[in-house]
Write a protein that holds these residues in place. Structure first.
Motif, short mmCIF file in Angstrom:
data_model
loop_
_atom_site.label_atom_id
_atom_site.label_comp_id
_atom_site.label_asym_id
_atom_site.label_seq_id
_atom_site.Cartn_x
_atom_site.Cartn_y
_atom_site.Cartn_z
N GLU A 186 0.83 -1.20 0.00
CA GLU A 186 0.00 0.00 0.00
C GLU A 186 0.87 1.25 0.00
O GLU A 186 0.64 2.19 -0.78
N LEU A 187 1.88 1.28 0.86
CA LEU A 187 2.75 2.45 0.97
C LEU A 187 3.68 2.59 -0.23
O LEU A 187 3.83 3.68 -0.79
N LYS A 188 4.28 1.49 -0.65
CA LYS A 188 5.30 1.56 -1.70
C LYS A 188 4.71 1.82 -3.08
O LYS A 188 5.32 2.49 -3.91
N THR A 189 3.50 1.29 -3.31
CA THR A 189 2.92 1.33 -4.65
C THR A 189 1.57 2.03 -4.72
O THR A 189 1.36 2.93 -5.53
N SER A 190 0.64 1.63 -3.86
CA SER A 190 -0.75 2.05 -4.03
C SER A 190 -0.99 3.52 -3.74
O SER A 190 -1.81 4.16 -4.39
N VAL A 191 -0.33 4.05 -2.70
CA VAL A 191 -0.66 5.43 -2.30
C VAL A 191 -0.33 6.44 -3.39
O VAL A 191 -1.02 7.46 -3.51
N LEU A 192 0.69 6.18 -4.21
CA LEU A 192 1.00 7.14 -5.27
C LEU A 192 -0.05 7.09 -6.38
O LEU A 192 -0.40 8.13 -6.94
N LEU A 193 -0.56 5.90 -6.67
CA LEU A 193 -1.67 5.81 -7.63
C LEU A 193 -2.89 6.55 -7.10
O LEU A 193 -3.53 7.33 -7.81
N ALA A 194 -3.20 6.31 -5.82
CA ALA A 194 -4.37 6.93 -5.20
C ALA A 194 -4.22 8.44 -5.14
O ALA A 194 -5.16 9.19 -5.46
N ALA A 195 -3.05 8.91 -4.73
CA ALA A 195 -2.84 10.35 -4.60
C ALA A 195 -2.83 11.03 -5.96
O ALA A 195 -3.29 12.18 -6.08
N SER A 196 -2.33 10.36 -6.99
CA SER A 196 -2.35 10.95 -8.33
C SER A 196 -3.78 11.24 -8.76
O SER A 196 -4.10 12.32 -9.27
N LEU A 197 -4.67 10.27 -8.53
CA LEU A 197 -6.08 10.48 -8.84
C LEU A 197 -6.68 11.60 -8.00
O LEU A 197 -7.42 12.45 -8.49
N GLN A 198 -6.34 11.61 -6.71
CA GLN A 198 -6.95 12.59 -5.81
C GLN A 198 -6.45 14.00 -6.09
O GLN A 198 -7.21 14.97 -6.01
N MET A 199 -5.17 14.15 -6.46
CA MET A 199 -4.68 15.48 -6.81
C MET A 199 -5.41 16.01 -8.04
O MET A 199 -5.76 17.19 -8.11
N GLY A 200 -5.65 15.12 -9.01
CA GLY A 200 -6.42 15.52 -10.17
C GLY A 200 -7.83 15.91 -9.78
O GLY A 200 -8.39 16.90 -10.29
N ALA A 201 -8.44 15.16 -8.86
CA ALA A 201 -9.80 15.46 -8.40
C ALA A 201 -9.86 16.81 -7.71
O ALA A 201 -10.83 17.57 -7.88
N ILE A 202 -8.84 17.14 -6.93
CA ILE A 202 -8.78 18.45 -6.28
C ILE A 202 -8.82 19.56 -7.33
O ILE A 202 -9.58 20.53 -7.21
N LEU A 203 -8.02 19.40 -8.39
CA LEU A 203 -7.98 20.41 -9.45
C LEU A 203 -9.28 20.43 -10.25
O LEU A 203 -9.60 21.44 -10.88
N GLY A 204 -10.03 19.33 -10.22
CA GLY A 204 -11.31 19.27 -10.91
C GLY A 204 -12.47 19.80 -10.07
O GLY A 204 -13.61 19.77 -10.53
N GLY A 205 -12.16 20.24 -8.85
CA GLY A 205 -13.20 20.81 -8.00
C GLY A 205 -14.05 19.80 -7.25
O GLY A 205 -15.15 20.11 -6.79
N ALA A 206 -13.55 18.57 -7.09
CA ALA A 206 -14.32 17.53 -6.40
C ALA A 206 -14.49 17.86 -4.92
O ALA A 206 -13.61 18.44 -4.28
N GLY A 207 -15.63 17.45 -4.37
CA GLY A 207 -15.88 17.60 -2.94
C GLY A 207 -15.15 16.55 -2.14
O GLY A 207 -14.58 15.60 -2.68
#
Length: 321
Positions: free
Chosen positions: A166-187
């Motif tokens: 989760e730490l070595k691999t998954s969190v960067l995939l998850a955060a990449s999506l979430q950073m994009g969502a932040i820029l897209g105005g997601a709640g």
């Protein structure tokens, strides 16, 4: 809405610019060389997809995606040093071509320039994006340390291994999506669901990777099977086998790991099959895939906007065995 392939092509054209100064050439040539080796650019494209799930792509998303890709390459450059790897994607690694000290500095400067790109984004998003980026960067380092720690430990629990992945691999995939969502105005709720989609997708992908290394078709998988077994890597399969095996089977597994006979791979695979490890791994992968898709389903946008992410999950998780 763009497909993963279309966004990957757009990102490739934007990313292939000069990111580094000219001097000292002995440092920056090594950085240019490493980036030229290429890759699938999955993480930066996931940032763009996370943005486009909620709105048209924000110009700042290209800066964040570039920062993510530079950070990912920084981790790979340092991983190659720690693993003493001679090759990356069939090309000479930076530490073997330019020396370890230059490789260390090259990774460091990639991280610094990643922050230069982050600092270009709108101030309204900057704090949330930087906070998530920093948290993720710290977690990736923690995961790498755990991975190294596990190499020295004879026994590792399955839960501990999942946490490391989760730490070595998954969190960067998850955060990449979430950073994009932040820029897209997601709640907040949508941002959390897209993060969990990426986190569970990453774990499912690693289960699949471990499975294919043991049970995959070499021609379709692209490499000889059993590499993890030969190297005594603590994979999902081995850890569960040590838990599920009989006393005799467990003793044989430990003996094979210590002695490395020529027929080691065949004998370990037979124990895996006798313990139904192949079927267990398929079910575990499906469990994390289902969790990922449940979180994607819970995101409050029209279903048509989710299709590129559904297709991405299929692309990552439906590889031929």
């Amino acid at each position: 809405m763009y497909s993963f392939e279309a966004l990957a092509q757009q990102f490739k054209s934007k990313f292939e610019v000069k990111h580094f100064p000219q001097e000292p050439a002995s440092l920056y040539e090594s950085c240019d060389y490493f980036l030229s080796i290429g890759g699938k650019r999955v993480r930066p494209v996931m940032c763009l997809m996370g943005n486009e799930l909620f709105d048209n792509i924000n110009p700042d998303a290209w800066h964040v995606a570039t920062a993510i890709e530079l950070f990912h390459n920084f981790t790979l450059l340092h991983d190659d040093i720690m693993d003493a790897a001679p090759l990356r994607r069939g090309m000479q690694t930076v530490h073997t071509k330019y020396g370890t000290n230059t490789a260390l500095l090259g990774g460091d400067v990639m991280l610094v320039i990643a922050y230069d790109y982050l600092n270009k984004i709108d101030r309204n998003y900057l704090h949330k994006v930087i906070a998530l980026f920093n948290k993720t960067a710290r977690e990736v380092c923690e995961g790498q340390q755990l991975d190294m720690d596990f190499e020295k430990q004879q026994t590792v629990s399955l839960d501990a291994y999942i946490r490391m992945i989760e730490l070595k691999t998954s969190v960067l995939l998850a955060a990449s999506l979430q950073m994009g969502a932040i820029l897209g105005g997601a709640g907040e709720g949508n941002r959390q669901n897209i993060y969990e989609f990426g986190r569970n997708l990453g774990i499912a992908f690693q289960v699949q990777d471990d499975y294919l290394d043991a049970f995959g078709d070499p021609e379709k998988f692209g490499k000889d099977v059993g590499g993890d077994i030969r190297q005594n890597k603590k994979t999902f399969l081995l850890l569960h086998a040590l838990e599920a095996a009989s006393t005799t089977q467990r003793q044989e597994l430990l003996y094979l790991m210590d002695t490395n006979p020529e027929d080691k791979v065949q004998r370990v695979l037979q124990i895996f099959k006798d313990c139904n490890i192949d079927e267990w791994a398929k079910k575990l992968k499906q469990s994390y895939t289902d969790k990922a898709m449940q979180h994607l389903d819970s995101i409050a946008v029209v279903s048509s906007r989710k299709m590129p992410l559904v297709e991405l999950a299929d692309y990552l998780l439906q590889r031929e065995s």
